[in-house]
Design an enzyme around this catalytic site. Structure first.
Site, short mmCIF file in Angstrom:
data_model
loop_
_atom_site.label_atom_id
_atom_site.label_comp_id
_atom_site.label_asym_id
_atom_site.label_seq_id
_atom_site.Cartn_x
_atom_site.Cartn_y
_atom_site.Cartn_z
N ALA A 67 -2.03 5.72 1.93
CA ALA A 67 -2.79 5.07 2.81
C ALA A 67 -3.23 5.74 4.16
CB ALA A 67 -1.77 3.52 3.32
N LEU A 71 1.03 -1.02 0.09
CA LEU A 71 -0.02 -0.20 0.17
C LEU A 71 0.76 1.11 0.02
CD1 LEU A 71 -2.35 -0.86 2.92
CD2 LEU A 71 -2.82 -1.42 0.29
N CYS A 72 0.58 1.88 -0.83
CA CYS A 72 1.28 3.34 -1.04
C CYS A 72 1.23 4.13 0.30
CB CYS A 72 0.97 4.41 -2.24
SG CYS A 72 1.56 5.88 -2.17
N ILE A 73 2.41 4.24 1.11
CA ILE A 73 2.07 4.97 2.18
C ILE A 73 1.56 6.30 2.32
CG2 ILE A 73 4.52 5.71 2.58
CD1 ILE A 73 4.25 4.96 5.62
#
Lengths: 123, 130
Positions: free
Chosen positions: B82, B77-79
């Site tokens: 996210a 997940l792209c931080i």
């Protein structure tokens, strides 16, 4: 295939600058790709060409200025930014005043551009 | 062939995110491999361990968990996305003083470098949504 191939990525941007979080995310992906020294070019199409408007003022929106981010593209060694010429004309964009220099392409040239890349990331 | 997937659509809206999960199964069933699935923007909602969907609708989380647990598919997940969507692991929950993490342990938070790394090393990059 291994990580040293230097795959050419084309980031295709369709979102207007302040209508979707993907507008900024797509530019961030391009910047990250360049930061990791992978070859990357950008193509703005449709409503996405509005990202190239000069003098963007988004202070009242409380979000970051996308035009300013685009003006940093040359610092990341992203040399080639392309724009859908028809859409730019439809929105009467002054490309000479755009935050980053963009080369207008007709539909045939856009198809040609896509075919010269290994990956197309469409946003 | 080695694939990577980029998922940008929310699992709560439309079919795109679930199409991505089915595509991933199809890729593996054909004998190809998946380097990574990278979730960006609203796509990060796929990792939610707390979202509740109607019981008479298909599960949104389990198809991804199965891909990770049965086939070792990496789910990133792209931080930056996210955090905006409330998708936190325990470390981020602690960092931002939230009560607890909200993502399923089959998913990890990762920077955009993980998307770049995937694109650099796969034959096919397939995006869903956007």
């Amino acid at each position: 295939m291994n990580a040293t191939d230097g795959k050419r990525t084309l980031v295709l941007i369709r979102h207007s600058p302040y209508g979707s979080s993907l507008a900024r995310a797509s530019v961030d992906v391009a910047l990250a790709t360049a930061a990791f020294e992978q070859p990357v070019n950008l193509l703005f199409v449709g409503d996405g060409v509005l990202q190239l408007l000069s003098g963007q003022d988004c202070e009242a929106l409380g979000v970051k200025n996308l035009g300013r981010l685009l003006s940093s593209l040359p610092l990341y060694d992203i040399d080639h930014v392309y724009v859908d010429a028809e859409a730019a004309a439809r929105y009467q964009l002054d490309l000479d005043a755009a935050p980053v220099a963009a080369l207008p392409l007709d539909p045939g040239a856009m198809a040609e551009l896509v075919s010269t890349h290994d990956h197309l990331l469409g946003f | 062939m080695i694939y990577a997937l980029l998922v940008m659509s929310s699992p709560a809206s439309g079919q795109c995110a679930m199409t991505a999960a089915r595509f991933a199964r199809g890729v593996l069933a054909r004998g190809h491999s998946i380097k990574r699935v990278f979730f960006l923007d609203a796509g990060t909602g796929a990792g939610s361990a707390t979202a509740v969907y109607p019981q008479d609708e298909s599960a949104r989380l389990q198809p991804w968990v199965d891909l990770a647990e049965q086939h070792g598919v990496e789910l990133s997940l792209c931080i930056a996305s996210a955090l905006k969507y409330g998708m936190l692991d325990e470390a981020e929950a602690t960092r931002y003083d939230r009560r607890r993490g909200t993502i399923h342990p089959a998913f990890t938070l990762a920077g955009l470098g993980q998307l770049v790394d995937a694109a650099a090393s796969v034959d096919r990059m397939v995006s869903f949504g956007g």
